[in-house]
Design a protein around this motif. Structure first.
Motif, PDB file in Angstrom:
ATOM      1  N   GLY A 211       0.851  -1.195   0.000  1.00 49.55           N
ATOM      2  CA  GLY A 211       0.000   0.000   0.000  1.00 49.55           C
ATOM      3  C   GLY A 211       0.877   1.231   0.000  1.00 49.55           C
ATOM      4  O   GLY A 211       1.206   1.787   1.039  1.00 49.55           O
TER       5      GLY A 211
ATOM      6  N   GLY B  28       0.359   4.321  -1.304  1.00 51.22           N
ATOM      7  CA  GLY B  28      -0.444   5.456  -1.754  1.00 51.22           C
ATOM      8  C   GLY B  28       0.029   6.774  -1.178  1.00 51.22           C
ATOM      9  O   GLY B  28       1.221   6.961  -0.913  1.00 51.22           O
TER      10      GLY B  28
ATOM     11  N   PHE C  51       4.882  -3.195  -2.561  1.00 49.84           N
ATOM     12  CA  PHE C  51       3.904  -3.608  -3.570  1.00 49.84           C
ATOM     13  C   PHE C  51       2.659  -2.751  -3.446  1.00 49.84           C
ATOM     14  O   PHE C  51       2.228  -2.409  -2.346  1.00 49.84           O
ATOM     15  CB  PHE C  51       3.512  -5.091  -3.455  1.00 49.84           C
ATOM     16  CG  PHE C  51       2.506  -5.477  -4.504  1.00 49.84           C
ATOM     17  CD1 PHE C  51       2.893  -5.572  -5.837  1.00 49.84           C
ATOM     18  CD2 PHE C  51       1.170  -5.668  -4.183  1.00 49.84           C
ATOM     19  CE1 PHE C  51       1.959  -5.866  -6.841  1.00 49.84           C
ATOM     20  CE2 PHE C  51       0.227  -5.965  -5.176  1.00 49.84           C
ATOM     21  CZ  PHE C  51       0.627  -6.075  -6.500  1.00 49.84           C
TER      22      PHE C  51
ATOM     23  N   ALA D 184      -1.365  -0.084  -7.898  1.00 50.88           N
ATOM     24  CA  ALA D 184      -1.264   1.037  -8.843  1.00 50.88           C
ATOM     25  C   ALA D 184       0.161   1.156  -9.384  1.00 50.88           C
ATOM     26  O   ALA D 184       1.104   1.387  -8.617  1.00 50.88           O
ATOM     27  CB  ALA D 184      -1.659   2.338  -8.146  1.00 50.88           C
TER      28      ALA D 184
ATOM     29  N   MET E  59      -0.570  -0.304   4.580  1.00 49.82           N
ATOM     30  CA  MET E  59      -1.167   1.040   4.646  1.00 49.82           C
ATOM     31  C   MET E  59      -2.236   1.085   3.564  1.00 49.82           C
ATOM     32  O   MET E  59      -2.006   1.560   2.447  1.00 49.82           O
ATOM     33  CB  MET E  59      -0.080   2.101   4.426  1.00 49.82           C
ATOM     34  CG  MET E  59      -0.533   3.515   4.786  1.00 49.82           C
ATOM     35  SD  MET E  59      -1.267   3.567   6.427  1.00 49.82           S
ATOM     36  CE  MET E  59      -1.346   5.286   6.766  1.00 49.82           C
ATOM     37  N   LEU E  60      -3.423   0.574   3.913  1.00 53.68           N
ATOM     38  CA  LEU E  60      -4.464   0.263   2.931  1.00 53.68           C
ATOM     39  C   LEU E  60      -5.764   1.005   3.242  1.00 53.68           C
ATOM     40  O   LEU E  60      -5.949   1.514   4.348  1.00 53.68           O
ATOM     41  CB  LEU E  60      -4.703  -1.260   2.947  1.00 53.68           C
ATOM     42  CG  LEU E  60      -3.479  -2.079   2.497  1.00 53.68           C
ATOM     43  CD1 LEU E  60      -3.589  -3.523   2.955  1.00 53.68           C
ATOM     44  CD2 LEU E  60      -3.313  -2.001   0.985  1.00 53.68           C
ATOM     45  N   PRO E  61      -6.686   1.038   2.264  1.00 46.70           N
ATOM     46  CA  PRO E  61      -7.895   1.846   2.463  1.00 46.70           C
ATOM     47  C   PRO E  61      -8.802   1.376   3.602  1.00 46.70           C
ATOM     48  O   PRO E  61      -9.371   2.212   4.304  1.00 46.70           O
ATOM     49  CB  PRO E  61      -8.623   1.726   1.113  1.00 46.70           C
ATOM     50  CG  PRO E  61      -7.555   1.410   0.130  1.00 46.70           C
ATOM     51  CD  PRO E  61      -6.564   0.562   0.864  1.00 46.70           C
TER      52      PRO E  61
ATOM     53  N   LEU F  50      -5.733  -9.260   2.391  1.00 50.31           N
ATOM     54  CA  LEU F  50      -4.299  -9.475   2.147  1.00 50.31           C
ATOM     55  C   LEU F  50      -3.684 -10.393   3.200  1.00 50.31           C
ATOM     56  O   LEU F  50      -2.834 -11.231   2.863  1.00 50.31           O
ATOM     57  CB  LEU F  50      -3.571  -8.135   2.141  1.00 50.31           C
ATOM     58  CG  LEU F  50      -3.410  -7.539   0.748  1.00 50.31           C
ATOM     59  CD1 LEU F  50      -2.997  -6.084   0.834  1.00 50.31           C
ATOM     60  CD2 LEU F  50      -2.403  -8.317  -0.088  1.00 50.31           C
TER      61      LEU F  50
ATOM     62  N   SER G 225      -3.034   1.192   8.560  1.00 50.00           N
ATOM     63  CA  SER G 225      -4.278   1.689   7.977  1.00 50.00           C
ATOM     64  C   SER G 225      -5.244   2.090   9.085  1.00 50.00           C
ATOM     65  O   SER G 225      -5.126   1.615  10.214  1.00 50.00           O
ATOM     66  CB  SER G 225      -4.957   0.570   7.156  1.00 50.00           C
ATOM     67  OG  SER G 225      -4.027  -0.306   6.561  1.00 50.00           O
ATOM     68  N   THR G 226      -6.217   2.945   8.761  1.00 49.99           N
ATOM     69  CA  THR G 226      -7.305   3.228   9.701  1.00 49.99           C
ATOM     70  C   THR G 226      -8.439   2.269   9.370  1.00 49.99           C
ATOM     71  O   THR G 226      -9.016   2.347   8.274  1.00 49.99           O
ATOM     72  CB  THR G 226      -7.809   4.679   9.538  1.00 49.99           C
ATOM     73  OG1 THR G 226      -6.720   5.566   9.735  1.00 49.99           O
ATOM     74  CG2 THR G 226      -8.899   4.981  10.559  1.00 49.99           C
TER      75      THR G 226
ATOM     76  N   LEU H 279     -12.106  11.713   4.212  1.00 47.70           N
ATOM     77  CA  LEU H 279     -11.426  10.963   5.279  1.00 47.70           C
ATOM     78  C   LEU H 279     -12.148  11.126   6.609  1.00 47.70           C
ATOM     79  O   LEU H 279     -12.267  10.180   7.390  1.00 47.70           O
ATOM     80  CB  LEU H 279      -9.964  11.406   5.381  1.00 47.70           C
ATOM     81  CG  LEU H 279      -9.081  10.950   4.217  1.00 47.70           C
ATOM     82  CD1 LEU H 279      -7.730  11.642   4.259  1.00 47.70           C
ATOM     83  CD2 LEU H 279      -8.889   9.437   4.218  1.00 47.70           C
TER      84      LEU H 279
ATOM     85  N   LYS I 108     -15.070   8.878   6.502  1.00 50.02           N
ATOM     86  CA  LYS I 108     -14.669   7.482   6.744  1.00 50.02           C
ATOM     87  C   LYS I 108     -14.451   7.229   8.237  1.00 50.02           C
ATOM     88  O   LYS I 108     -14.970   6.272   8.811  1.00 50.02           O
ATOM     89  CB  LYS I 108     -13.377   7.184   5.974  1.00 50.02           C
ATOM     90  CG  LYS I 108     -12.836   5.800   6.276  1.00 50.02           C
ATOM     91  CD  LYS I 108     -11.413   5.584   5.814  1.00 50.02           C
ATOM     92  CE  LYS I 108     -10.879   4.304   6.455  1.00 50.02           C
ATOM     93  NZ  LYS I 108      -9.509   4.000   6.114  1.00 50.02           N
TER      94      LYS I 108
HETATM   95  P1  NAD Z   1      -4.481   5.824  -0.770  1.00 52.50           P
HETATM   96  O1  NAD Z   1      -5.759   5.423  -1.430  1.00 52.50           O
HETATM   97  O2  NAD Z   1      -3.695   6.944  -1.337  1.00 52.50           O
HETATM   98  O3  NAD Z   1      -3.499   4.546  -0.671  1.00 52.50           O
HETATM   99  C1  NAD Z   1      -3.939   3.228  -0.496  1.00 52.50           C
HETATM  100  C2  NAD Z   1      -3.123   2.388  -1.463  1.00 52.50           C
HETATM  101  O4  NAD Z   1      -3.433   1.001  -1.239  1.00 52.50           O
HETATM  102  C3  NAD Z   1      -3.434   2.683  -2.939  1.00 52.50           C
HETATM  103  O5  NAD Z   1      -2.252   3.075  -3.590  1.00 52.50           O
HETATM  104  C4  NAD Z   1      -3.984   1.358  -3.463  1.00 52.50           C
HETATM  105  O6  NAD Z   1      -3.612   1.094  -4.802  1.00 52.50           O
HETATM  106  C5  NAD Z   1      -3.357   0.375  -2.500  1.00 52.50           C
HETATM  107  N1  NAD Z   1      -4.041  -0.919  -2.428  1.00 52.50           N
HETATM  108  C6  NAD Z   1      -5.354  -1.167  -2.243  1.00 52.50           C
HETATM  109  N2  NAD Z   1      -5.574  -2.494  -2.215  1.00 52.50           N
HETATM  110  C7  NAD Z   1      -4.384  -3.100  -2.386  1.00 52.50           C
HETATM  111  C8  NAD Z   1      -3.950  -4.449  -2.458  1.00 52.50           C
HETATM  112  N3  NAD Z   1      -4.816  -5.461  -2.360  1.00 52.50           N
HETATM  113  N4  NAD Z   1      -2.638  -4.698  -2.669  1.00 52.50           N
HETATM  114  C9  NAD Z   1      -1.757  -3.678  -2.779  1.00 52.50           C
HETATM  115  N5  NAD Z   1      -2.103  -2.369  -2.718  1.00 52.50           N
HETATM  116  C10 NAD Z   1      -3.398  -2.089  -2.527  1.00 52.50           C
HETATM  117  O7  NAD Z   1      -4.876   6.101   0.762  1.00 52.50           O
HETATM  118  P2  NAD Z   1      -4.001   6.913   1.843  1.00 52.50           P
HETATM  119  O8  NAD Z   1      -4.452   8.318   1.873  1.00 52.50           O
HETATM  120  O9  NAD Z   1      -2.573   6.567   1.654  1.00 52.50           O
HETATM  121  O10 NAD Z   1      -4.562   6.242   3.188  1.00 52.50           O
HETATM  122  C11 NAD Z   1      -4.151   4.950   3.600  1.00 52.50           C
HETATM  123  C12 NAD Z   1      -4.722   4.693   4.967  1.00 52.50           C
HETATM  124  O11 NAD Z   1      -4.250   5.704   5.868  1.00 52.50           O
HETATM  125  C13 NAD Z   1      -6.241   4.730   5.040  1.00 52.50           C
HETATM  126  O12 NAD Z   1      -6.683   3.715   5.909  1.00 52.50           O
HETATM  127  C14 NAD Z   1      -6.528   6.124   5.580  1.00 52.50           C
HETATM  128  O13 NAD Z   1      -7.767   6.183   6.279  1.00 52.50           O
HETATM  129  C15 NAD Z   1      -5.356   6.322   6.511  1.00 52.50           C
HETATM  130  N6  NAD Z   1      -5.007   7.721   6.767  1.00 52.50           N
HETATM  131  C16 NAD Z   1      -4.903   8.607   5.749  1.00 52.50           C
HETATM  132  C17 NAD Z   1      -4.551   9.936   6.015  1.00 52.50           C
HETATM  133  C18 NAD Z   1      -4.426  10.938   4.895  1.00 52.50           C
HETATM  134  O14 NAD Z   1      -4.308  12.150   5.203  1.00 52.50           O
HETATM  135  N7  NAD Z   1      -4.414  10.531   3.632  1.00 52.50           N
HETATM  136  C19 NAD Z   1      -4.314  10.339   7.329  1.00 52.50           C
HETATM  137  C20 NAD Z   1      -4.387   9.405   8.354  1.00 52.50           C
HETATM  138  C21 NAD Z   1      -4.734   8.093   8.067  1.00 52.50           C
END
Ligand code: NAD
Length: 298
Positions: free
Chosen positions: A8, A10, A30, A33, A64-66, A74, A92-93, A240, A243
């Motif tokens: 993850g 992202g 890994f 995307a 670090m996944l959605p 996974l 992840s959250t 977010l 969520k």
């Molecule tokens: P994001 O969507 O940018 O990243 C998630 C990544 O996971 C994506 O790149 C996606 O392709 C990948 N992914 C999904 N399923 C997958 C799989 N089966 N195998 C491999 N990769 C896979 O999200 P983000 O903003 O990076 O957030 C990630 C987590 O962190 C979430 O749980 C979110 O709630 C939490 N969070 C985000 C923030 C923020 O400001 N963005 C802040 C605090 C917490």
């Protein structure tokens, strides 16, 4: 130095993995995307052809996944192939119940695990200044800490499995409710002829003081760095907050907590998200409150 399988890459995971590379760890990443994989290579990580390949030789696996369904899905694939005793750190959250399920599955497969959700957003992930809220045994917390210290500035061991997620959703429920309260006060002040600056000057030095007011003020002017001064560009996006409040609402209902404000905040952010505001900073809820306000009776 550890060999880390990082799944993850992202908005958050990408820069977190980059900081681990900078600190000298071997990171095998890994993501589904291709663009995330390209960036990881630029940041000095190796990338694998699958999540399973990324974790085969790892001492530590970071996810670090959605959502919880992604993490549990996974884990089903990764737990059987990881080396015995691998430390799984899920940043992840996700739902508290899903986090506890992830711990149970990891333990049953002979591995160690912590839930370690974060706050601090993309800015904190990039700067390595995240706050980590950790759930798991003392031993597993101690094992995870050196890596969390690389990615963050504040690491708190909150208690046993799932309690890191509990801390995250409780904190964000406070944040969502307080942002709505602050926004309602500004809109009421406007109706009563009270300037935004005057209300800020009073409340920021009185009992209304809170982070939603003094750091993320929902009106432009009083706090020049708040997203309200930049057309409500996030910051912390409505999507977010929606969520996280959804996870909090789920936990409130499951545990029978009579929390009318938490549930109402979840409803208001869900509606605002559905209305198309997902990409705005969560302080933009003040515009929704203003739009829904009427002329009154005078
Ligand atoms: P994001 O969507 O940018 O990243 C998630 C990544 O996971 C994506 O790149 C996606 O392709 C990948 N992914 C999904 N399923 C997958 C799989 N089966 N195998 C491999 N990769 C896979 O999200 P983000 O903003 O990076 O957030 C990630 C987590 O962190 C979430 O749980 C979110 O709630 C939490 N969070 C985000 C923030 C923020 O400001 N963005 C802040 C605090 C917490």
């Amino acid at each position: 130095m550890s060999t880390i399988g990082f799944i993850g890459l992202g908005h958050m995971g990408g820069p977190m993995a980059a900081n681990l590379v900078k600190a000298g760890h071997t990171v095998v990443g890994f993501d589904l995307a291709p663009a995330a994989l390209e960036q990881a290579v630029k940041d000095g990580a190796s990338v694998a052809d699958s999540a399973v390949d990324a974790v085969r030789d790892a001492d530590v696996v970071i996810t670090m996944l959605p959502s919880g369904k992604h993490v549990l899905g996974l884990y089903d694939d990764l737990l059987p192939v990881a080396k015995p005793g691998t430390l799984f750190i899920d940043c992840s959250t996700i739902d508290v119940a899903d986090a506890r399920e992830a711990h149970e599955r990891a333990e049953a497969a002979g591995h160690r695990s912590v839930d370690a959700p974060v706050s601090g957003g993309v800015v904190g992930a990039t700067a390595g200044t995240l706050a980590f809220m950790v759930g798991g045994s003392e031993e597993d917390f101690q094992a995870a800490s050196p890596l969390l210290d690389v990615m963050g500035r504040k690491v708190v061991h909150c208690g046993d499995a799932g309690v890191g997620q509990a801390a995250k959703i409780c904190n964000n429920m406070i944040l969502g409710v307080s942002m709505i309260a602050i926004s309602e006060a500004f809109v009421l002040g406007e109706k009563l002829g009270l300037s935004n600056q005057a209300l800020f000057d009073v409340a920021s030095n009185a009992s209304g003081q809170c982070w939603a007011l003094t750091s993320n003020c929902p009106v432009p002017g009083p706090v020049p760095t708040s997203p309200a001064n930049n057309d409500y560009q996030p910051g912390f996006a409505v999507a977010l907050m929606d969520k996280d409040l959804g996870l909090a609402a789920n936990a409130l209902r499951t545990n029978g907590v009579d929390a009318e404000l938490g549930l109402k905040a979840a409803e208001l952010y869900s509606q605002y998200h559905a209305a198309g505001a997902g990409g705005q900073d969560f302080s933009a809820i003040i515009n929704d409150i203003r739009d829904r306000s009427t002329e009154g009776q005078q």
